[in-house]
Design a protein around this motif. Structure first.
Motif, mmCIF file in Angstrom:
data_model
loop_
_atom_site.group_PDB
_atom_site.id
_atom_site.type_symbol
_atom_site.label_atom_id
_atom_site.label_comp_id
_atom_site.label_asym_id
_atom_site.label_seq_id
_atom_site.Cartn_x
_atom_site.Cartn_y
_atom_site.Cartn_z
ATOM 1 N N ALA A 69 0.831 -1.204 0.000
ATOM 2 C CA ALA A 69 0.000 0.000 0.000
ATOM 3 C C ALA A 69 0.869 1.258 0.000
ATOM 4 N N THR A 70 1.917 1.248 0.800
ATOM 5 C CA THR A 70 2.817 2.403 0.857
ATOM 6 C C THR A 70 3.528 2.615 -0.475
ATOM 7 N N GLU A 75 10.215 8.947 2.013
ATOM 8 C CA GLU A 75 9.235 7.945 2.447
ATOM 9 C C GLU A 75 9.824 6.540 2.417
ATOM 10 N N LEU A 76 10.615 6.248 1.405
ATOM 11 C CA LEU A 76 11.260 4.929 1.335
ATOM 12 C C LEU A 76 12.294 4.772 2.440
ATOM 13 N N LEU A 77 13.000 5.859 2.763
ATOM 14 C CA LEU A 77 13.958 5.801 3.867
ATOM 15 C C LEU A 77 13.260 5.509 5.194
ATOM 16 N N LEU A 78 12.062 6.041 5.384
ATOM 17 C CA LEU A 78 11.304 5.765 6.602
ATOM 18 C C LEU A 78 10.740 4.344 6.601
ATOM 19 N N LEU A 98 4.124 6.526 12.121
ATOM 20 C CA LEU A 98 3.143 7.606 12.070
ATOM 21 C C LEU A 98 3.642 8.769 11.210
ATOM 22 N N THR A 99 4.962 9.041 11.274
ATOM 23 C CA THR A 99 5.544 10.098 10.454
ATOM 24 C C THR A 99 5.422 9.769 8.973
ATOM 25 N N LEU A 100 5.639 8.512 8.627
ATOM 26 C CA LEU A 100 5.535 8.081 7.233
ATOM 27 C C LEU A 100 4.129 8.313 6.694
ATOM 28 N N VAL A 101 3.121 7.910 7.456
ATOM 29 C CA VAL A 101 1.737 8.101 7.021
ATOM 30 C C VAL A 101 1.402 9.590 6.930
#
Length: 245
Positions: A34-35, A61-64, A88-91
């Motif tokens: 999904a991400t 985002e990929l790093l997270l 939560l930061t990624l979302v």
């Protein structure tokens, strides 16, 4: 009588032997897919809907995502304060960037850039699909402490629920329905359940079979409904404008 059907006593004994918090955690793969889908949808947006260089946000985002996979590569059974903050930061990063892209889409559709009708209509679909994914992930991350807590913690230790699912109140229904209820089978929602909530909220602009309980759940559903409505109105307005020409 069907000898294969389990009686309530058998089900209770099974739950005592295999309590929910001792079972395998939720699979990591669906959340990763999904991400990645949200990242890919952002990468192919038109240039006028980007507020940073194209690869900056997807790279971050990929790093997270990488450390989250490292902590729980197959099943989500472990969690610490840092991994919770990262998830939560990624979302939040995906969600905020998508809302900004929606704002840029609105600006583009009401200016002379709307002449580029085909690409912008496709971009509207991309923004709408990304919204479904990111709000589904947000619901999944927040409800009852998140995916790890929902399977690994005792029910008495879980935070208050953000959503009430049908399974949470089906224990007094007919047996074939009650067998799958939260009380009888120790059922807990997975990512697919939250994505379904997100899909219905973004198409009906309101909750359907799953009710928001907490203020933050209601706020998130309200934001998603308004964003989806704005996207739909833009597409309809553009279609009407094309027909009038």
């Amino acid at each position: 009588m069907d000898s294969g059907r389990k009686t309530p006593g058998h089900r209770a004994k099974a739950l005592q032997r295999f309590p929910r918090h001792d079972r395998r955690g939720e699979a990591r793969l669906p959340a990763v897919l999904a991400t990645l889908a949200a990242v890919l949808l952002y990468l192919v947006l038109p240039e006028q809907l980007l507020f940073l260089p194209r690869f900056v946000l997807p790279g971050l985002e990929l790093l997270l995502l990488i450390p989250l996979i490292a902590v729980n590569p197959r099943r989500m059974t472990r969690q610490n304060r840092l991994s919770r903050i990262v998830s939560l930061t990624l979302v939040a990063l995906i969600g905020i960037s998508n809302l900004i892209s929606l704002g840029l889409l609105v600006h583009a559709m009401v200016t002379d850039k709307a002449q580029e009708g085909g690409p912008l209509l496709l971009a509207a679909l991309q923004v709408w699909a990304t919204g479904i994914i990111v709000f589904g992930l947000a619901f999944w991350e927040l409800d009852r402490g998140g995916p790890v807590a929902r399977t690994q913690a005792e029910r008495s230790e879980l935070p208050l629920a953000d959503f009430r699912f049908s399974q949470d109140e089906n224990d007094d229904a007919v047996e074939e329905v009650a067998d799958g209820s939260s009380r009888t089978s120790d059922w807990v929602p997975t990512l697919m359940d939250y994505l379904y909530v997100s899909v219905t909220n973004s198409t009906a602009f309101s909750p359907t079979d799953t009710m928001p309980l907490s203020p933050r759940a209601k706020a998130l559903m309200a934001i998603e409904s308004v964003a989806a409505l704005m996207t739909s109105l833009l597409v309809i307005a553009h279609a009407v404008g094309v027909l009038d020409k």
